[in-house]
Write an enzyme that holds these catalytic residues in place. Structure first.
Site, PDB file in Angstrom:
ATOM      1  N   ASP A  35      -2.985   3.202  -2.771  1.00  0.00           N
ATOM      2  CA  ASP A  35      -4.160   3.493  -1.942  1.00  0.00           C
ATOM      3  C   ASP A  35      -5.408   3.699  -2.806  1.00  0.00           C
ATOM      4  O   ASP A  35      -5.317   4.089  -3.961  1.00  0.00           O
ATOM      5  CB  ASP A  35      -3.864   4.750  -1.101  1.00  0.00           C
ATOM      6  CG  ASP A  35      -4.813   4.876   0.080  1.00  0.00           C
ATOM      7  OD1 ASP A  35      -5.520   3.899   0.395  1.00  0.00           O
ATOM      8  OD2 ASP A  35      -4.849   5.958   0.689  1.00  0.00           O
ATOM      9  N   ASN A  83      -2.400  -2.769   8.949  1.00  0.00           N
ATOM     10  CA  ASN A  83      -3.552  -3.310   8.222  1.00  0.00           C
ATOM     11  C   ASN A  83      -4.205  -4.517   8.901  1.00  0.00           C
ATOM     12  O   ASN A  83      -5.327  -4.895   8.552  1.00  0.00           O
ATOM     13  CB  ASN A  83      -3.175  -3.686   6.775  1.00  0.00           C
ATOM     14  CG  ASN A  83      -2.996  -2.489   5.859  1.00  0.00           C
ATOM     15  OD1 ASN A  83      -2.276  -2.556   4.871  1.00  0.00           O
ATOM     16  ND2 ASN A  83      -3.659  -1.373   6.165  1.00  0.00           N
TER      17      ASN A  83
END
Ligand code: FPP
Length: 256
Positions: A35, A83
């Site tokens: 991330d 996503n």
């Protein structure tokens, strides 16, 4: 005449010892939530995709480090089922980047005995990426080094749904279903469950990653963003893991 040993040791092994790591007690399976690419890019005034590209550079280093260290399984969250909700150009850019990376790194990974693997609904990703992944899996199928799993279009809940569908389809009677039935129908049922999960960029959550398999996994969160993450940070995560006391629901001094 001095006798010089011809066997070369990977530099990361000496580095690991220097950082206080016990090479005999490594995690078997490390999972990583990579991330912070976007935040890294923003901080530098760059487009988000350049953050992902830099994240690819980090991933290359980390695969190498994990492989040289002797870790047997590495699973990374490259693209989650959620996503798809990102802007279209970012989604397309990430898909292209994963495809490019898979093609570019294939020979190098193959040479290093890496076995490529995937987790996720790859039948739903663009054909070019799917072909690259399947080609990578096929080419490296007989390799015996680290198994590197790319989680692409992966969701932990979706994985459990897919497992339940497979169980129902195979006709297992309800009274014969237990936890091992679910475990045995997950995407990579033959792999050991992750024992260490690393998350970069500071968020304290699982984000639907390997949620069934991570029930007893140790979580290590670092504030470092993924593009900045180094081999030293990876070794630090392993060291922190080795300092934890794993109880699996028991008490530490419980008599056997
Ligand atoms: C999270 O950062 C990262 C991703 C959603 C994509 C991961 C992709 C890579 C590391 C690219 C390289 C991967 C391969 C397999 C070549 P974010 O965009 O959520 O960051 P933010 O939270 O700071 O916005």
């Amino acid at each position: 005449m001095s006798i010089v040993s011809s066997s070369k040791e990977f530099p990361i092994l000496a580095q690991a010892r220097a950082q206080g790591i016990d090479l005999g007690a490594l995690p078997h399976h490390v999972a990583i939530i990579m991330d912070g690419n976007g935040r890294w890019a923003k901080r530098k005034g760059l487009a988000r995709l350049l953050g992902h590209r830099e994240g690819y550079m980090t991933l290359k280093k980390v695969i190498r480090a994990a492989s040289d260290l002797g870790i047997k399984y590495l699973t990374v969250y490259a693209f989650s089922a959620e996503n798809w909700r990102r802007p279209e150009d970012e989604v397309a850019g990430i898909m292209k980047l994963i495809e490019k990376a898979t093609r570019e790194e294939l020979q190098n990974m193959h040479k290093n005995n890496v076995r490529i693997n995937v987790a996720g609904r790859i039948e739903e990703v663009p054909a070019g990426l799917r072909d690259a992944l399947l080609h990578g899996i096929e080419t490296t199928a007989a390799n015996t080094g680290i198994t590197f799993t790319l989680a692409v279009n992966y969701g932990g809940r979706a994985e459990i749904v897919d497992a339940v569908k497979a169980i129902v389809t195979s006709g297992v009677p309800a009274d014969q279903i237990d936890e091992s039935t679910i475990s045995n129908h997950l995407y990579n049922a033959a792999q050991p469950e992750p024992d260490l999960m690393v998350r970069t960029a500071g968020e304290m959550r699982w984000s639907n990653f390997l949620i069934w398999q991570s029930a007893y996994c140790e979580l290590h969160v670092t504030n470092v963003t993924w593009p900045e993450f180094t081999e030293v940070d990876f070794l630090e995560a392993v060291k922190v893991f080795q300092q934890r006391t794993r109880k699996f629901g028991t008490v530490v001094d419980q008599p056997q």
